[in-house]
Design a protein around this motif. Structure first.
Motif, PDB file in Angstrom:
ATOM      1  N   THR A  42       0.819  -1.211   0.000  1.00  0.00           N
ATOM      2  CA  THR A  42       0.000   0.000   0.000  1.00  0.00           C
ATOM      3  C   THR A  42       0.857   1.268   0.000  1.00  0.00           C
ATOM      4  O   THR A  42       0.660   2.165  -0.820  1.00  0.00           O
ATOM      5  N   VAL A  47      -0.440   0.058  -4.174  1.00  0.00           N
ATOM      6  CA  VAL A  47      -1.599  -0.796  -4.421  1.00  0.00           C
ATOM      7  C   VAL A  47      -2.723  -0.360  -3.476  1.00  0.00           C
ATOM      8  O   VAL A  47      -2.474  -0.036  -2.311  1.00  0.00           O
ATOM      9  N   GLN A  48      -3.965  -0.323  -3.974  1.00  0.00           N
ATOM     10  CA  GLN A  48      -5.124   0.061  -3.176  1.00  0.00           C
ATOM     11  C   GLN A  48      -5.213  -0.858  -1.962  1.00  0.00           C
ATOM     12  O   GLN A  48      -4.935  -2.054  -2.056  1.00  0.00           O
ATOM     13  N   TYR A  49      -5.596  -0.328  -0.784  1.00  0.00           N
ATOM     14  CA  TYR A  49      -5.475  -1.075   0.466  1.00  0.00           C
ATOM     15  C   TYR A  49      -6.270  -2.380   0.503  1.00  0.00           C
ATOM     16  O   TYR A  49      -5.822  -3.355   1.104  1.00  0.00           O
ATOM     17  N   TRP A  51      -6.912  -4.405  -2.081  1.00  0.00           N
ATOM     18  CA  TRP A  51      -6.142  -5.368  -2.883  1.00  0.00           C
ATOM     19  C   TRP A  51      -4.896  -5.803  -2.127  1.00  0.00           C
ATOM     20  O   TRP A  51      -4.551  -6.989  -2.100  1.00  0.00           O
ATOM     21  N   SER A  52      -4.229  -4.843  -1.512  1.00  0.00           N
ATOM     22  CA  SER A  52      -3.045  -5.179  -0.703  1.00  0.00           C
ATOM     23  C   SER A  52      -3.409  -6.127   0.422  1.00  0.00           C
ATOM     24  O   SER A  52      -2.681  -7.092   0.708  1.00  0.00           O
ATOM     25  N   TYR A 104     -13.185  -2.880   5.573  1.00  0.00           N
ATOM     26  CA  TYR A 104     -14.018  -1.894   4.872  1.00  0.00           C
ATOM     27  C   TYR A 104     -14.877  -1.121   5.866  1.00  0.00           C
ATOM     28  O   TYR A 104     -14.946   0.108   5.820  1.00  0.00           O
ATOM     29  N   ASP A 108     -13.630   2.581   5.802  1.00  0.00           N
ATOM     30  CA  ASP A 108     -14.479   3.455   4.987  1.00  0.00           C
ATOM     31  C   ASP A 108     -15.699   3.985   5.724  1.00  0.00           C
ATOM     32  O   ASP A 108     -16.121   5.108   5.478  1.00  0.00           O
ATOM     33  N   TYR A 114      -6.427   2.446   8.021  1.00  0.00           N
ATOM     34  CA  TYR A 114      -6.464   1.064   7.544  1.00  0.00           C
ATOM     35  C   TYR A 114      -5.541   0.130   8.326  1.00  0.00           C
ATOM     36  O   TYR A 114      -5.834  -1.056   8.492  1.00  0.00           O
TER      37      TYR A 114
END
Length: 142
Positions: A42, A47-49, A51-52, A104, A108, A114
């Motif tokens: 990340t 890389v988007q968290y 996906w990481s 998530y 989010d 994260y």
């Protein structure tokens, strides 16, 4: 003292508390692989968290399997190694689903960083993984 060290760390055991104790170490090692990979992918690779987190979780899963079969759950069923790993991985994929959902929700929806979300997720998924693997995969059937 040496007797207790052997009992805790060396001798094969079917004692659930001893296995949970050992699984704590295994989970800790797998967590280091998982957490470090998440951070590097990340922060350093971009890389988007989520996906990481998925990639990191898979690497942690492999580390967890190898350590679990060699130290925690020495009783093996009648499954081949590939079948055993597949079942182990399916339990892990369910854990991955929990991991992603919790990360998530925390990141989010609750706006928690994260990396802190990962700590929360890890604590919850740890118990799912241990008890599912212990009772669904590594308990001798009568």
């Amino acid at each position: 003292m040496n007797r207790w060290v052997n009992k805790l760390f060396v001798e094969p055991t079917e004692n659930v508390l001893l296995q949970l104790f050992r699984y704590g170490f295994v989970g800790g090692a797998a967590f280091v692989v998982d957490y470090a990979t998440l951070f590097v992918l990340t922060n350093n690779v971009g890389v988007q968290y989520l996906w990481s987190a998925a990639i990191a979780f898979v690497l942690g899963l492999v580390a967890n399997y190898l350590l679990s079969i060699s130290w925690v759950f020495r009783n093996r069923g009648s499954l081949s190694r590939w079948q055993e790993f597949l079942f182990f991985a399916v339990i892990g994929v369910v854990g991955l689903g929990f991991n992603e959902l919790i990360m998530y929700a925390c990141t989010d929806l609750m706006h928690i960083h994260y990396m802190v979300s990962k700590l929360i997720s890890t604590a919850i998924v740890f118990f799912w993984n241990f008890f599912a693997r212990k009772y669904l995969l590594f308990t001798k059937k009568k």
